[in-house]
Design a protein around this motif. Sequence first.
Motif, PDB file in Angstrom:
ATOM      1  N   GLU A  35      -1.840   7.376  16.835  1.00  0.00           N
ATOM      2  CA  GLU A  35      -2.106   8.181  15.651  1.00  0.00           C
ATOM      3  C   GLU A  35      -1.621   9.591  15.938  1.00  0.00           C
ATOM      4  N   ALA A  36      -0.715  10.067  15.070  1.00  0.00           N
ATOM      5  CA  ALA A  36      -0.086  11.371  15.300  1.00  0.00           C
ATOM      6  C   ALA A  36      -0.932  12.514  14.740  1.00  0.00           C
ATOM      7  N   ASP A  71       3.217   7.260   7.413  1.00  0.00           N
ATOM      8  CA  ASP A  71       2.129   8.017   6.787  1.00  0.00           C
ATOM      9  C   ASP A  71       1.413   7.106   5.792  1.00  0.00           C
ATOM     10  N   HIS A  72       0.114   6.949   5.996  1.00  0.00           N
ATOM     11  CA  HIS A  72      -0.706   6.140   5.084  1.00  0.00           C
ATOM     12  C   HIS A  72      -1.841   7.008   4.571  1.00  0.00           C
ATOM     13  N   ASP A  73      -1.705   7.497   3.348  1.00  0.00           N
ATOM     14  CA  ASP A  73      -2.721   8.354   2.721  1.00  0.00           C
ATOM     15  C   ASP A  73      -3.110   9.548   3.585  1.00  0.00           C
ATOM     16  N   GLY A  74      -2.130  10.201   4.195  1.00  0.00           N
ATOM     17  CA  GLY A  74      -2.386  11.396   4.991  1.00  0.00           C
ATOM     18  C   GLY A  74      -2.640  11.141   6.467  1.00  0.00           C
ATOM     19  N   THR A  75      -2.836   9.906   6.866  1.00  0.00           N
ATOM     20  CA  THR A  75      -2.987   9.570   8.275  1.00  0.00           C
ATOM     21  C   THR A  75      -1.624   9.136   8.798  1.00  0.00           C
ATOM     22  N   VAL A  76      -1.110   9.863   9.778  1.00  0.00           N
ATOM     23  CA  VAL A  76       0.239   9.600  10.282  1.00  0.00           C
ATOM     24  C   VAL A  76       0.162   8.850  11.604  1.00  0.00           C
ATOM     25  N   PHE A  77       0.938   7.772  11.681  1.00  0.00           N
ATOM     26  CA  PHE A  77       1.043   6.983  12.900  1.00  0.00           C
ATOM     27  C   PHE A  77       2.464   7.105  13.435  1.00  0.00           C
ATOM     28  N   ARG A  78       2.573   7.061  14.741  1.00  0.00           N
ATOM     29  CA  ARG A  78       3.880   7.142  15.389  1.00  0.00           C
ATOM     30  C   ARG A  78       4.123   5.828  16.127  1.00  0.00           C
ATOM     31  N   LEU A  79       5.194   5.148  15.749  1.00  0.00           N
ATOM     32  CA  LEU A  79       5.597   3.928  16.425  1.00  0.00           C
ATOM     33  C   LEU A  79       6.803   4.281  17.275  1.00  0.00           C
ATOM     34  N   GLN A  80       6.656   4.194  18.588  1.00  0.00           N
ATOM     35  CA  GLN A  80       7.743   4.551  19.497  1.00  0.00           C
ATOM     36  C   GLN A  80       8.308   3.288  20.129  1.00  0.00           C
ATOM     37  N   GLN A  81       9.631   3.172  20.046  1.00  0.00           N
ATOM     38  CA  GLN A  81      10.303   2.036  20.665  1.00  0.00           C
ATOM     39  C   GLN A  81      11.014   2.536  21.912  1.00  0.00           C
ATOM     40  N   GLN A  82      10.714   1.872  23.029  1.00  0.00           N
ATOM     41  CA  GLN A  82      11.266   2.280  24.311  1.00  0.00           C
ATOM     42  C   GLN A  82      12.718   1.840  24.441  1.00  0.00           C
ATOM     43  N   PRO A  83      13.536   2.623  25.132  1.00  0.00           N
ATOM     44  CA  PRO A  83      14.934   2.224  25.364  1.00  0.00           C
ATOM     45  C   PRO A  83      14.993   0.942  26.192  1.00  0.00           C
ATOM     46  N   GLY A 123       0.805  -1.213   0.000  1.00  0.00           N
ATOM     47  CA  GLY A 123       0.000   0.000   0.000  1.00  0.00           C
ATOM     48  C   GLY A 123       0.839   1.265   0.000  1.00  0.00           C
ATOM     49  N   PRO A 124       0.163   2.412   0.052  1.00  0.00           N
ATOM     50  CA  PRO A 124       0.830   3.720  -0.076  1.00  0.00           C
ATOM     51  C   PRO A 124       1.415   4.227   1.245  1.00  0.00           C
ATOM     52  N   TRP A 125       2.453   3.609   1.729  1.00  0.00           N
ATOM     53  CA  TRP A 125       3.092   4.028   2.984  1.00  0.00           C
ATOM     54  C   TRP A 125       4.307   4.903   2.695  1.00  0.00           C
TER      55      TRP A 125
END
Length: 134
Positions: A132-133, A111-123, A85-87
């Motif tokens: 969802e950002a 970013d997927h078609d204008g919807t931005v997600f934030r994946l945070q990885q902890q130390p 898909g359009p990522w």
Amino acid sequence: MKVRGFTLIELLVVVVLVGLIGGLVAPSAQRLYERHRRHLELDRMSDFLAGAPSAAYLGGRELTLRAEGARLALQPDGPTLQLAGPWRLEVEGELRYWSNGATAGGTLHADHDGTVFRLQQQPGNGTVTIDEAG
């Protein structure tokens, strides 16, 4: 003798009603399908990030996460993940994984078609959270 059955008009009315209902349901079913596909890809990204510390540990070397379009790669010569898909993916700063299986943590923007997600990885242990950002 009386003949039982449906008239042509009754059958046409039923066909028209089924068509109208189908026309109303199809767009929402398509949106549901797309949302499901997006969440599947987010789960794949999360699993990839969560497995990165193990890949560094098992490989006995430091790895760095790189994002190129819709592709994630652990470099040098680590596993890759190609998304459907359009990522558009972007690593904020640098996500680095040490040979002892630890990480300093970091953030991946997806970013997927204008919807931005934030994946945070902890130390440390590398736990991944998704939100969802915007």
